[in-house]
Design a protein around this motif. Sequence first.
Motif, PDB file in Angstrom:
ATOM      1  N   GLU A 231      -5.738   5.424  44.154  1.00  0.00           N
ATOM      2  CA  GLU A 231      -4.664   4.706  44.923  1.00  0.00           C
ATOM      3  C   GLU A 231      -4.377   3.758  44.227  1.00  0.00           C
ATOM      4  N   ALA A 232      -5.797   3.231  43.913  1.00  0.00           N
ATOM      5  CA  ALA A 232      -5.189   1.681  43.656  1.00  0.00           C
ATOM      6  C   ALA A 232      -4.163   1.733  42.440  1.00  0.00           C
ATOM      7  N   ASN A 233      -4.830   3.042  40.942  1.00  0.00           N
ATOM      8  CA  ASN A 233      -3.915   3.401  40.178  1.00  0.00           C
ATOM      9  C   ASN A 233      -2.505   3.804  40.323  1.00  0.00           C
ATOM     10  N   ALA A 234      -2.365   4.643  41.348  1.00  0.00           N
ATOM     11  CA  ALA A 234      -1.177   4.678  41.652  1.00  0.00           C
ATOM     12  C   ALA A 234      -0.142   3.010  42.257  1.00  0.00           C
ATOM     13  N   TYR A 235      -0.622   2.863  42.647  1.00  0.00           N
ATOM     14  CA  TYR A 235      -0.402   0.617  43.143  1.00  0.00           C
ATOM     15  C   TYR A 235       0.309   0.806  41.436  1.00  0.00           C
ATOM     16  N   ALA A 236      -0.950   0.206  41.327  1.00  0.00           N
ATOM     17  CA  ALA A 236      -0.634  -0.667  39.958  1.00  0.00           C
ATOM     18  C   ALA A 236       0.904   0.452  39.243  1.00  0.00           C
ATOM     19  N   ARG A 237       0.575   2.022  38.825  1.00  0.00           N
ATOM     20  CA  ARG A 237       1.741   2.235  38.487  1.00  0.00           C
ATOM     21  C   ARG A 237       3.040   2.160  39.041  1.00  0.00           C
ATOM     22  N   SER A 238       3.347   2.004  40.166  1.00  0.00           N
ATOM     23  CA  SER A 238       4.569   2.061  40.929  1.00  0.00           C
ATOM     24  C   SER A 238       5.091   0.667  40.226  1.00  0.00           C
ATOM     25  N   MET A 239       4.364  -0.186  40.656  1.00  0.00           N
ATOM     26  CA  MET A 239       4.665  -2.012  40.415  1.00  0.00           C
ATOM     27  C   MET A 239       4.154  -1.890  39.157  1.00  0.00           C
ATOM     28  N   ILE A 240       3.736  -1.610  38.292  1.00  0.00           N
ATOM     29  CA  ILE A 240       4.156  -1.984  36.331  1.00  0.00           C
ATOM     30  C   ILE A 240       5.569  -1.545  36.400  1.00  0.00           C
ATOM     31  N   ARG A 241       6.354  -0.228  36.586  1.00  0.00           N
ATOM     32  CA  ARG A 241       7.358   0.429  36.807  1.00  0.00           C
ATOM     33  C   ARG A 241       7.632  -0.088  37.013  1.00  0.00           C
ATOM     34  N   ALA A 242       8.428  -0.970  38.682  1.00  0.00           N
ATOM     35  CA  ALA A 242       8.652  -1.912  39.086  1.00  0.00           C
ATOM     36  C   ALA A 242       9.760  -3.304  37.771  1.00  0.00           C
ATOM     37  N   SER A 243       8.096  -3.205  37.315  1.00  0.00           N
ATOM     38  CA  SER A 243       8.133  -5.095  36.133  1.00  0.00           C
ATOM     39  C   SER A 243       8.951  -4.888  35.359  1.00  0.00           C
ATOM     40  N   ARG A 244       8.518  -3.855  34.664  1.00  0.00           N
ATOM     41  CA  ARG A 244       8.935  -2.862  33.398  1.00  0.00           C
ATOM     42  C   ARG A 244       9.444  -1.815  32.848  1.00  0.00           C
ATOM     43  N   PRO A 245      10.672  -1.912  34.001  1.00  0.00           N
ATOM     44  CA  PRO A 245      11.686  -0.290  33.611  1.00  0.00           C
ATOM     45  C   PRO A 245      12.443   0.370  33.318  1.00  0.00           C
ATOM     46  N   VAL A 246      12.441  -0.890  32.171  1.00  0.00           N
ATOM     47  CA  VAL A 246      13.106  -0.087  30.786  1.00  0.00           C
ATOM     48  C   VAL A 246      12.034  -0.301  29.554  1.00  0.00           C
ATOM     49  N   PHE A 247      11.115  -0.674  29.090  1.00  0.00           N
ATOM     50  CA  PHE A 247       9.754  -0.001  28.192  1.00  0.00           C
ATOM     51  C   PHE A 247       9.985   0.954  29.541  1.00  0.00           C
ATOM     52  N   PHE A 248       9.280   1.583  30.329  1.00  0.00           N
ATOM     53  CA  PHE A 248       9.092   2.768  31.511  1.00  0.00           C
ATOM     54  C   PHE A 248       9.903   3.586  30.203  1.00  0.00           C
ATOM     55  N   PHE A 249      11.067   3.428  30.418  1.00  0.00           N
ATOM     56  CA  PHE A 249      11.996   4.982  30.913  1.00  0.00           C
ATOM     57  C   PHE A 249      12.089   4.968  29.612  1.00  0.00           C
ATOM     58  N   VAL A 250      12.064   3.895  28.122  1.00  0.00           N
ATOM     59  CA  VAL A 250      11.988   4.532  27.254  1.00  0.00           C
ATOM     60  C   VAL A 250      10.441   5.116  26.511  1.00  0.00           C
ATOM     61  N   VAL A 251       9.753   4.897  27.348  1.00  0.00           N
ATOM     62  CA  VAL A 251       7.898   5.812  27.705  1.00  0.00           C
ATOM     63  C   VAL A 251       8.931   7.307  28.160  1.00  0.00           C
ATOM     64  N   ASP A 252       9.538   7.188  28.650  1.00  0.00           N
ATOM     65  CA  ASP A 252       9.296   9.005  29.393  1.00  0.00           C
ATOM     66  C   ASP A 252      10.297   9.792  29.235  1.00  0.00           C
ATOM     67  N   VAL A 253      10.591   8.863  27.738  1.00  0.00           N
ATOM     68  CA  VAL A 253      11.812   9.680  27.260  1.00  0.00           C
ATOM     69  C   VAL A 253      11.345  10.441  25.527  1.00  0.00           C
ATOM     70  N   PHE A 254      10.224   9.829  25.986  1.00  0.00           N
ATOM     71  CA  PHE A 254       9.361   9.555  24.205  1.00  0.00           C
ATOM     72  C   PHE A 254       8.442  10.170  24.343  1.00  0.00           C
ATOM     73  N   LYS A 255       8.067  10.304  25.533  1.00  0.00           N
ATOM     74  CA  LYS A 255       6.798  11.018  25.920  1.00  0.00           C
ATOM     75  C   LYS A 255       5.923  12.025  25.923  1.00  0.00           C
ATOM     76  N   LYS A 256       6.885  13.644  26.278  1.00  0.00           N
ATOM     77  CA  LYS A 256       6.534  14.943  25.689  1.00  0.00           C
ATOM     78  C   LYS A 256       6.553  14.769  24.128  1.00  0.00           C
ATOM     79  N   PRO A 257       7.652  14.303  23.037  1.00  0.00           N
ATOM     80  CA  PRO A 257       7.571  13.915  21.718  1.00  0.00           C
ATOM     81  C   PRO A 257       6.649  13.530  20.754  1.00  0.00           C
ATOM     82  N   LEU A 258       6.366  13.139  21.743  1.00  0.00           N
ATOM     83  CA  LEU A 258       4.986  11.454  21.150  1.00  0.00           C
ATOM     84  C   LEU A 258       3.522  12.819  20.891  1.00  0.00           C
ATOM     85  N   LYS A 259       3.510  13.347  22.463  1.00  0.00           N
ATOM     86  CA  LYS A 259       1.586  13.859  22.600  1.00  0.00           C
ATOM     87  C   LYS A 259       2.424  15.479  21.522  1.00  0.00           C
ATOM     88  N   LEU A 260       3.065  15.989  21.753  1.00  0.00           N
ATOM     89  CA  LEU A 260       3.238  17.094  20.522  1.00  0.00           C
ATOM     90  C   LEU A 260       3.057  16.487  19.187  1.00  0.00           C
TER      91      LEU A 260
END
Length: 268
Positions: free
Chosen positions: A222-251
């Motif tokens: 639960e604390a990790n989930a709270y932290a994820r929600s806050m970091i997304r609110a704090s760094r929205p541009v960074f996490f948009f880029v991460v979401d876009v490239f996450k799957k290709p990077l994993k592959l």
Amino acid sequence: MQRNAERFLIKLLRGISTDHIETVRDAWRALLSDQEEAIPVIKKKLNSNAWKNNPPGPLPKYFGILLALLSEMDGDAFRQEVMRLGSIKLHPVHRRTLNVLAKRLEDAPSVYLAETVPVFIAIDVANSRRVIRNLQRWSKTKGLSLNDVTRFDVIAERPELDYLGRYNLFFSGIVLTQPTIQLKGLISWIETLNNEVTFYHEVGHHVLGHSEGGQVAEQEGEANAYARSMIRASRPVFFFVVDVFKKPLKLVLKPLFPQSKRNSKRAT
């Protein structure tokens, strides 16, 4: 009313003697919220002959808790009480406690978050000004709440410490660690991001009312989930880029590092 302060002080000491986290936390918060009535009651309790004698049972804990609570409430009253107690006969156990807590007189908050929450930074922490700027920025993240957090203590990161942050369950305080040397470049950026996540994680334990943070997997999640929600609110541009490239990077990376494991310290 002073009777309420007396009742909550009895509740606090009972919680200390039984190690009951919720009792201590609730009584501590209630006393902090009514300082005008609580301070005379605490001073009266400290003005007792009991501290001169061999301390039975939980009495040493009581003495330290009373002093710590007074220091949180009123710096001048705490200073006066330390001077008074220092001039009278005390049992050696209580004398040691007094000497340790008297060091708080030398400390002054480096900054206040949300206008009321003091931050104390150890002198061996590198670049304290940068630490202050980061904490101020993180504390203003949309949706974050520091209500009832009593203090932040920023201490030096050490090899023997197995945590990056810790939530003080009894007194609703948060401890964070920071490097003793100034980092640069990508390493500094990664360290800052890690510290920001830790900050939100520990605040999450507080906001979610956890009583066993770092010991129960469900509460850690639960604390990790709270932290994820806050970091997304704090760094929205960074996490948009991460979401876009996450799957290709994993592959791309998965075939290269099939056995890779990330070893890191855990926030608790």
